[in-house]
Write a protein that holds these residues in place. Structure first.
Motif, PDB file in Angstrom:
ATOM      1  N   GLY A   1       6.057 -44.778 -55.227  1.00  0.00           N
ATOM      2  CA  GLY A   1       5.414 -46.009 -55.657  1.00  0.00           C
ATOM      3  C   GLY A   1       4.527 -46.561 -54.561  1.00  0.00           C
ATOM      4  N   VAL A   2       3.914 -47.667 -54.884  1.00  0.00           N
ATOM      5  CA  VAL A   2       3.065 -48.336 -53.912  1.00  0.00           C
ATOM      6  C   VAL A   2       3.722 -49.642 -53.516  1.00  0.00           C
ATOM      7  CG1 VAL A   2       0.812 -49.406 -53.563  1.00  0.00           C
ATOM      8  CG2 VAL A   2       1.012 -47.295 -54.909  1.00  0.00           C
ATOM      9  N   HIS A   3       3.736 -49.915 -52.204  1.00  0.00           N
ATOM     10  CA  HIS A   3       4.238 -51.202 -51.723  1.00  0.00           C
ATOM     11  C   HIS A   3       3.167 -52.247 -51.968  1.00  0.00           C
ATOM     12  CE1 HIS A   3       7.893 -50.104 -49.561  1.00  0.00           C
ATOM     13  NE2 HIS A   3       7.258 -49.049 -49.065  1.00  0.00           N
ATOM     14  N   THR A   4       3.111 -52.783 -53.160  1.00  0.00           N
ATOM     15  CA  THR A   4       2.025 -53.742 -53.390  1.00  0.00           C
ATOM     16  C   THR A   4       2.230 -55.019 -52.601  1.00  0.00           C
ATOM     17  OG1 THR A   4       3.235 -54.307 -55.369  1.00  0.00           O
ATOM     18  CG2 THR A   4       1.267 -52.941 -55.656  1.00  0.00           C
ATOM     19  N   GLU A   5       3.479 -55.258 -52.208  1.00  0.00           N
ATOM     20  CA  GLU A   5       3.739 -56.490 -51.465  1.00  0.00           C
ATOM     21  C   GLU A   5       3.225 -56.390 -50.032  1.00  0.00           C
ATOM     22  OE1 GLU A   5       5.804 -54.171 -52.032  1.00  0.00           O
ATOM     23  OE2 GLU A   5       7.223 -53.943 -50.403  1.00  0.00           O
ATOM     24  N   ALA A   6       3.033 -55.151 -49.562  1.00  0.00           N
ATOM     25  CA  ALA A   6       2.577 -54.976 -48.185  1.00  0.00           C
ATOM     26  C   ALA A   6       1.106 -54.618 -48.173  1.00  0.00           C
ATOM     27  CB  ALA A   6       3.372 -53.879 -47.492  1.00  0.00           C
ATOM     28  N   SER A   7       0.362 -55.245 -47.301  1.00  0.00           N
ATOM     29  CA  SER A   7      -1.066 -54.946 -47.221  1.00  0.00           C
ATOM     30  C   SER A   7      -1.469 -54.918 -45.758  1.00  0.00           C
ATOM     31  CB  SER A   7      -1.845 -56.024 -47.980  1.00  0.00           C
ATOM     32  OG  SER A   7      -3.218 -55.853 -47.762  1.00  0.00           O
ATOM     33  N   TYR A   8      -1.872 -53.726 -45.319  1.00  0.00           N
ATOM     34  CA  TYR A   8      -2.318 -53.577 -43.923  1.00  0.00           C
ATOM     35  C   TYR A   8      -3.802 -53.864 -43.840  1.00  0.00           C
ATOM     36  CZ  TYR A   8       2.112 -51.295 -42.733  1.00  0.00           C
ATOM     37  OH  TYR A   8       3.417 -51.014 -42.505  1.00  0.00           O
ATOM     38  N   HIS A   9      -4.211 -54.289 -42.665  1.00  0.00           N
ATOM     39  CA  HIS A   9      -5.611 -54.599 -42.419  1.00  0.00           C
ATOM     40  C   HIS A   9      -6.117 -53.653 -41.331  1.00  0.00           C
ATOM     41  CE1 HIS A   9      -8.792 -57.533 -40.701  1.00  0.00           C
ATOM     42  NE2 HIS A   9      -9.320 -56.777 -41.642  1.00  0.00           N
ATOM     43  N   VAL A  10      -7.093 -52.825 -41.679  1.00  0.00           N
ATOM     44  CA  VAL A  10      -7.614 -51.867 -40.691  1.00  0.00           C
ATOM     45  C   VAL A  10      -8.461 -52.630 -39.674  1.00  0.00           C
ATOM     46  CG1 VAL A  10      -9.017 -49.800 -40.326  1.00  0.00           C
ATOM     47  CG2 VAL A  10      -7.642 -50.020 -42.409  1.00  0.00           C
ATOM     48  N   VAL A  11      -8.068 -52.531 -38.391  1.00  0.00           N
ATOM     49  CA  VAL A  11      -8.800 -53.297 -37.371  1.00  0.00           C
ATOM     50  C   VAL A  11      -9.516 -52.389 -36.368  1.00  0.00           C
ATOM     51  CG1 VAL A  11      -7.278 -55.288 -37.532  1.00  0.00           C
ATOM     52  CG2 VAL A  11      -6.759 -53.459 -35.889  1.00  0.00           C
ATOM     53  N   GLY A  12      -9.210 -51.100 -36.386  1.00  0.00           N
ATOM     54  CA  GLY A  12      -9.867 -50.243 -35.388  1.00  0.00           C
ATOM     55  C   GLY A  12      -9.745 -48.782 -35.762  1.00  0.00           C
ATOM     56  N   ARG A  13     -10.504 -47.975 -35.043  1.00  0.00           N
ATOM     57  CA  ARG A  13     -10.479 -46.535 -35.287  1.00  0.00           C
ATOM     58  C   ARG A  13     -10.281 -45.829 -33.945  1.00  0.00           C
ATOM     59  NH1 ARG A  13     -12.444 -43.070 -39.191  1.00  0.00           N
ATOM     60  NH2 ARG A  13     -13.657 -44.607 -40.314  1.00  0.00           N
ATOM     61  N   LEU A  14      -9.403 -44.804 -33.945  1.00  0.00           N
ATOM     62  CA  LEU A  14      -9.155 -44.043 -32.713  1.00  0.00           C
ATOM     63  C   LEU A  14     -10.329 -43.131 -32.390  1.00  0.00           C
ATOM     64  CD1 LEU A  14      -5.470 -42.830 -33.196  1.00  0.00           C
ATOM     65  CD2 LEU A  14      -6.276 -44.548 -31.573  1.00  0.00           C
ATOM     66  N   LYS A  15     -10.462 -42.822 -31.118  1.00  0.00           N
ATOM     67  CA  LYS A  15     -11.429 -41.783 -30.737  1.00  0.00           C
ATOM     68  C   LYS A  15     -10.946 -40.441 -31.280  1.00  0.00           C
ATOM     69  CE  LYS A  15     -12.964 -43.990 -26.524  1.00  0.00           C
ATOM     70  NZ  LYS A  15     -12.471 -44.252 -25.168  1.00  0.00           N
ATOM     71  N   PRO A  16     -11.883 -39.522 -31.582  1.00  0.00           N
ATOM     72  CA  PRO A  16     -11.448 -38.206 -32.073  1.00  0.00           C
ATOM     73  C   PRO A  16     -10.612 -37.492 -31.007  1.00  0.00           C
ATOM     74  CG  PRO A  16     -13.827 -38.487 -32.330  1.00  0.00           C
ATOM     75  CD  PRO A  16     -13.335 -39.634 -31.504  1.00  0.00           C
ATOM     76  N   THR A  17      -9.511 -36.863 -31.431  1.00  0.00           N
ATOM     77  CA  THR A  17      -8.632 -36.188 -30.483  1.00  0.00           C
ATOM     78  C   THR A  17      -8.504 -34.707 -30.768  1.00  0.00           C
ATOM     79  OG1 THR A  17      -6.729 -36.626 -31.877  1.00  0.00           O
ATOM     80  CG2 THR A  17      -7.232 -38.266 -30.206  1.00  0.00           C
ATOM     81  N   GLY A  18      -8.932 -34.270 -31.962  1.00  0.00           N
ATOM     82  CA  GLY A  18      -8.752 -32.866 -32.321  1.00  0.00           C
ATOM     83  C   GLY A  18      -7.294 -32.525 -32.556  1.00  0.00           C
TER      84      GLY A  18
END
Lengths: 437, 221
Positions: free
Chosen positions: A162-179
């Motif tokens: 299922g989906v945790h509709t009660e939980a909502s994350y907020h994307v704040v950043g992106r990692l550098k590529p690591t391979g």
């Protein structure tokens, strides 16, 4: 002489092309095995670079490394939260971060951890790190953007959940590529994972949650019960806003709390190499196990090396068979052209010219096949690596080393020797056979 | 240009009781034109192989102008043949994929690494002389008569003192055969070479000054 050889090859172009391709494919087989195995070694070693020491509850060391470094799903036992508290306070530790597994989003594993690990795997290339419990930092190849919001999904990638509709994350950043597989991961504060599962626990009113929820219960000292790495939990119904405390600021002290929930794995960056060994020694105990991912990988490579040995024996066998078959074809061909070779001699061509012609033709065909095979093998290894990267996130660097050139040279040398067999046959052919019979 | 003195020649093949060739004595004068005839299996080809150094002789003497082929090793016989013998064969043995002029030049190219000076001009001249107009025509597109004329030009390129032809007209029809027969005898006379032709062809045999008849490995008459 050169023109004669070219004209001769052109006249038999179909056979020449067929033999060249067979040689090329047989060679490519061996090259792919070598290059791919090396790429796998390099790629996995690089993926483990940021992880000097991994500590988990007693259990399979290989599984601990595969799960924490390569993010391969598997049930891991938990160790008490006090272990992390001890490590964070230890002066021999540069940084230590938990690796806790929550849910999934769009096929990416959600990894609960701390800001230390975000920096440890290279830091962010855009946006920022964690500030609130509900913040998420995405891996370089995750298909979202800073500013996006998402609900975590239960279960494994592709599995029911299922989906945790009660939980909502907020994307704040992106990692550098690591391979590494971390390019496909979504990092969230470990507290978010704890909160979410404690909340589920609450919804479920306890019961079976003890053996399922990630941070379901306060870990008892010495507790090491089996625990699903990617704990599937029933979807809960809608709830009030921020019952999960996602808007609260991240409190670094919370993970250093001796009473924190249990953890499947902790990544440790020791202050020095000496400290690394001391820590490994100290944390190899009844309650925990400490491993260098490098040593586990070395053990895996040992197995891998055996497989490579078998594969390269198979490839070598194939090459030898192809070589023998081609030698046979060339020999039959020479015998069939007995009269033509005799005629060349009768017309005044010296024996060494005959030898040179036959040798050059055989060497050219097999040599071109070998070089083509190395090119094809390299291309195939690159293609395989690309496919593997797409599937696992681990970059497999296919490299061509001086040793490979040496091998090509050696094969060419062997070809030169083998090519002299039919050439010798032609050399020894009596010229009298040119005129009739 | 080349006298032949042949003494006590005996060639035996394993498994055969009688010698394939047994010639006590034979002399050819330089510039002579000789036909070699006889039923098939009489030893014509063996004799030609002996005279051109293609067959190794263990018994007797085959002396061309002071060079005894019996004493020469295989490599030395190859070199001698390249310098002194022009060969024309029944099946032409031209090499497909190469042009007429490339075929004429091929033996010289293979015998030495670089072509001697003037070889190309000589090849052009000879091809014109034998009536080949298109020098760069691939040989596989030629008629059989044209092919044998290219082979004749090839045999003459190195100015050999001896021209040996093995059934040169046997695989050609009437006119083409006559043309090749005329070319061989005419060109051999022009350059003063000794001409030895193994043939059944009366058109050719009739042109030649001397006829050697072989039967059962022995010369008759």
């Amino acid at each position: 002489m050169f023109r004669f050889i070219l004209a001769d090859l052109r006249r038999h172009w179909a056979g020449v092309v067929a033999v060249t391709l067979i040689v090329a494919l047989a060679t490519a087989l061996g090259v792919v095995v070598t290059l791919q195995e090396r790429a796998l070694r390099l790629g996995s070693a690089r993926a483990a670079d940021a992880f000097d020491l991994v500590i988990g509850a007693p259990g399979s060391e290989t599984q601990l490394v595969l799960s924490s470094v390569f993010l391969q799903a598997a049930p891991l036992p938990l160790m008490p939260g006090s272990v992390l508290a001890g490590l964070v306070a230890d002066p021999r530790v540069a940084w230590a971060a938990p690796v806790g597994f929550g849910d999934f989003v769009e096929g990416s594993p959600i990894v609960g951890t701390t800001a230390a690990l975000v920096e440890g795997v290279g830091g962010v290339s855009e946006g920022r790190g964690f500030e609130h419990i509900g913040d998420a930092v995405i891996g370089a190849s995750v298909g979202m953007r800073p500013g996006d919001r998402f609900h975590p999904q239960h279960g494994q990638v592709g599995g029911p959940g299922g989906v945790h509709t009660e939980a909502s994350y907020h994307v704040v950043g992106r990692l550098k590529p690591t391979g590494t597989p971390w390019d496909r991961a979504v990092l969230v504060p470990i507290q978010a994972v704890w909160n979410l599962h404690r909340h589920e626990e609450h919804e479920e009113h306890g019961g079976q949650g003890d053996s399922e929820g990630q941070g379901a219960s306060e870990a008892q000292p010495g507790q090491a019960e089996p625990h699903s790495f990617f704990a599937p939990a029933p979807a809960s119904d809608e709830d009030g806003h921020d019952a999960l405390g996602f808007d609260a600021a991240v409190d670094p002290a919370a993970v250093a709390d001796a009473g924190a929930p249990g953890l499947p794995a902790i990544v440790v960056k020791p202050a020095s190499i000496a400290d690394a060994y001391k820590l490994r020694q100290q944390y190899r105990s009844e309650r925990t196990v400490a491993v260098f991912p490098g040593e586990v990988l070395t053990r895996l490579y040992g197995t891998l090396g055996d497989v490579r040995f078998i594969l390269s024996m198979v490839a070598t066998g194939a090459q030898a068979l192809v070589g023998a078959a081609i030698l046979l074809v060339v020999t039959v061909h020479i015998l069939q052209r007995r009269r033509q070779i005799g005629a060349l001699r009768a017309l005044g061509a010296p024996r060494h010219a005959i030898f040179a012609i036959v040798w050059s033709e055989a060497f050219a065909i097999i040599g071109v096949g070998l070089c083509l095979g190395f090119a094809v093998g390299y291309g195939a290894a690159r293609a395989l690596s690309t496919a593997f990267t797409a599937a696992s996130g681990i970059t497999l660097p296919v490299t061509f080393e001086p040793a490979d050139l040496f091998r090509l040279g050696l094969l060419l040398l062997v070809t030169g020797i083998i090519a002299s067999l039919p050439a010798l046959l032609a050399y020894r052919q009596p010229p009298a056979s040119a005129l009739r019979g | 240009m080349a006298d032949l003195t042949l003494r006590d020649l005996e060639v035996r093949f394993p498994g055969l009781e009688r010698p394939a060739l047994e010639i006590p004595a034979l002399e050819l004068r330089s510039g002579e034109q000789v036909a070699l005839t006889g039923p098939s299996g009489c030893g014509k080809t063996t004799l030609i192989n002996v005279l051109t150094g293609l067959e190794r002789v263990r018994h007797g003497h085959v002396d061309w102008q002071g060079t005894d082929l019996v004493t020469l090793g295989e490599g030395a016989r190859d070199r001698w043949r390249a310098a002194n013998v022009g060969l024309v064969m029944q099946d032409f043995h031209l090499f497909p994929g190469l042009s007429a002029i490339e075929n004429v030049l091929l033996p010289q190219r293979l015998a030495r690494f670089r072509l001697p000076r003037g070889a190309k001009e000589e090849a052009r001249r000879l091809l014109k002389r034998v009536g080949i107009a298109r020098l760069d025509q691939p040989v596989e597109t030629m008629s059989r008569g044209q092919m044998q004329r290219v082979a004749v030009a090839r045999a003459l390129l190195a100015h050999p003192g001896i021209i040996v032809a093995d059934e040169p007209t046997a695989s050609l029809d009437g006119d083409a055969g006559t043309a090749v027969a005329d070319l061989l005898t005419g060109l051999a006379r022009e350059v003063g070479a000794t001409l030895i032709v193994a043939s059944h062809d009366p058109r050719l045999v009739g042109h030649l000054g001397r006829v050697l008849r072989l039967d059962g490995g022995r010369l008759e008459g």
